[in-house]
Each structure stands twice: as C-alpha cells, then as structure tokens.
Design a protein around this motif. Sequence first.
Motif, PDB file in Angstrom:
ATOM      1  N   ASP A 195       0.826  -1.204   0.000  1.00  0.00           N
ATOM      2  CA  ASP A 195       0.000   0.000   0.000  1.00  0.00           C
ATOM      3  C   ASP A 195       0.863   1.259   0.000  1.00  0.00           C
ATOM      4  OD1 ASP A 195      -2.275  -1.663   0.248  1.00  0.00           O
ATOM      5  OD2 ASP A 195      -2.122  -1.639   2.429  1.00  0.00           O
ATOM      6  N   VAL A 196       1.955   1.227   0.774  1.00  0.00           N
ATOM      7  CA  VAL A 196       2.860   2.370   0.825  1.00  0.00           C
ATOM      8  C   VAL A 196       3.409   2.669  -0.564  1.00  0.00           C
ATOM      9  CG1 VAL A 196       5.030   3.268   1.753  1.00  0.00           C
ATOM     10  CG2 VAL A 196       3.507   1.934   3.229  1.00  0.00           C
ATOM     11  N   ILE A 197       3.881   1.621  -1.245  1.00  0.00           N
ATOM     12  CA  ILE A 197       4.458   1.800  -2.583  1.00  0.00           C
ATOM     13  C   ILE A 197       3.414   2.345  -3.545  1.00  0.00           C
ATOM     14  CG2 ILE A 197       5.570   0.635  -4.527  1.00  0.00           C
ATOM     15  CD1 ILE A 197       7.293   0.825  -1.998  1.00  0.00           C
ATOM     16  N   ALA A 198       2.205   1.782  -3.508  1.00  0.00           N
ATOM     17  CA  ALA A 198       1.146   2.211  -4.427  1.00  0.00           C
ATOM     18  C   ALA A 198       0.795   3.680  -4.216  1.00  0.00           C
ATOM     19  CB  ALA A 198      -0.093   1.334  -4.242  1.00  0.00           C
ATOM     20  N   LEU A 199       0.610   4.090  -2.948  1.00  0.00           N
ATOM     21  CA  LEU A 199       0.267   5.479  -2.677  1.00  0.00           C
ATOM     22  C   LEU A 199       1.414   6.419  -3.042  1.00  0.00           C
ATOM     23  CD1 LEU A 199      -1.710   5.523   0.711  1.00  0.00           C
ATOM     24  CD2 LEU A 199      -2.588   5.494  -1.631  1.00  0.00           C
TER      25      LEU A 199
END
Length: 345
Positions: A80-84
């Motif tokens: 999720d961190v990477i996607a955001l």
Amino acid sequence: MLLSGGSLVANNILDSLSGRRSGLSVAATNSVPDGPGLDRFDQIYKVPETATARRDFEDRLDQILEVQQPDLVIPCRDDDVIALAELKERGHPWGPRFLCGGATISSALHDKFESYRFCAARGLPFVPTLRTPVSRELASTFVERHGLPLLVKPAAGFASRGVRILLTREQLFQSLDIEDLLLQRFLGEPSEVLEAWNRFHTQGIPLFHSFEGLKHSIQVMIDPDGNCNDVFCSVNVNRNGTSLSLERHDDEEALQLGRDCAAELASAGARGPINIQCQKAPDGKLWIYEFNARFSGATAARRLMGFDEVAMALARYAGILLPPVSNKKGSRVSRIAVDKIDGAA
C-alpha cells in the motif's frame, strides 16, 4: 481511511483510536471481505489486490476516494505504501492526503538491499548485505569478512518470513543463483546457534524453537515539512517475527540513531511514520536490518507507553486533534505485553 483494514497494523491503529473516535468516521479498504477486525470500521470497501492487480486497484481507489473524501489515507501494508507513493509522485489529486513519502525512498525502504545501499551512502549502520545472484568468490569473501553463520532472506519481506540461518559454505552456495535473496551478517551469538545445531543432531529437533534475539525498535514521525522531533525506542521480545512484549528503552545510542535516520530519510523525501528495526551484535554495536515506512504491529503498545503516533499523524497531516491518552493510574506504562491489547493479537 485505512488501506488493508484487515491487517494487524490497521487493528493497531484502531486500538490507538479507542475511546477517541467521537466525531471520526473511519473507513477501510481490504482485498478480502472477511479480514480480522473489519467489523470495527464505519465503512468497508472491497478492492483488488494491490500488488497483483495494481491498475484495477488504482481505478477502484479513485472511485472510493471520490465517495469518501477522506482527510487522510493511511497505508497499512508495504504494498500500500508503494502504491500510494507512486500515485502521489504522479500528481494524484488526493496525493497530499496520502500518509507516505516519495516513490523512490518508499521503494528503497521496502527493498532491504536498497535500504543497505541508502545507509552505506550516508554512513548509517545497516548490517552488511549482499544480493543474489552472486559469485562464489564474492560470497566466500563475504564469509571471510563476517564469518558463519549467515542469514539469508527475501529482499522484500516481512515478519521474518523466509529467513534462514546458513551454517556451512555448502548451504550458502546453494542460494547464490536464486534471484533476489539477501545474504546478511548474523547479528546473534554464533556459538548459541552452533550449540543448538549439535543438540539437534544428538537429541532431535524441538517442535518449537527460535533463534530470535532482542529486537531494538525505533519509531519516528517525520512531519510534512521534513522535521522530526519524535523518536521512540523500545526493546521487543519477538516470536515468529511478531512482537510479544515491548519495554521502553531510552538508550542514547538508539535515540541518536533514530534522529540520524530521520534526518537522512526526510532529506530523501520520506514522510510520516517510519519504523527502524535493529539488533545489537555481540560486541554491543547497534545495526539496522530493516525499515518499514508505515505504522507497525506495536503501534497501540507504543501509544500506551506515551508515544501517540496516530494522534501525531492526524494532527500534523490532517489537522485532526485527538484528546490525550493516559492509563488508569494516570502514569506512563513502561512495559507491555502486546498480545494483551484488544485487537492486536
């Protein structure tokens, strides 16, 4: 809004909000409909898997954001961190409300070899690391410098999954041609592992056993302007990669390491909560072995020990002020068993 609301991290965030949700609406996304703790949210949205269906995930997230209009979007897993972070860097209209930093530093913190390279370039003590595939000659030089045993682990992993201890060069050589494994110096006491190995040969293998040592965990909060005045250090007892108990540990070496890491990470574009996992070598030196650019599974425990990181994030990134927390005796807790916190099993 929390991404991956069925995760341990999301449940920790909810525990940190316990008794302070009046006036708050807390929504969640999750890729499966029956994740633990989802019934604790005000709204739940099913989304495609972040890592394997990124485009579909992004399209669905856009729909949800337009409906929810959240003040803050909190990633609860590394994917999720990477996607955001990547959406934010592409100029996504909701990017300023994503609790993450830039894409490059977020990816470097997710990939342990890139974390090692980042630290090596900035003089931060990350445990010596090699990435496979690698030649026998280079691996042998690594052994001569750092000795056996060595650790081998996935380059991008969590909770100690896939971590093995290599005791011989023959075991080491079998891993050298596999893509994206990391070889790392073993930070524990080598004699303890070798003695246990000898007992296994003569007495059999215990059904339950672990070589996990004390983890030194450093949590920092980097503000939107890049400043960081909040550093919390603890010593954690772990089993299977999960913290069982934490004790606040205001050790100056660890506190300074947290400040140094925060300054370097902020200059590279990191923002929000950062977890720095460390261990002391037998000579007493503290080494970093992993970063997490998010809240962690001990977030609720840290709140009870005086480090109210969720409240910090809501105040500084969304202007939402929560009432302070105190325990029943009105004093700060210094040690806590994590599995005693509601929802943080």
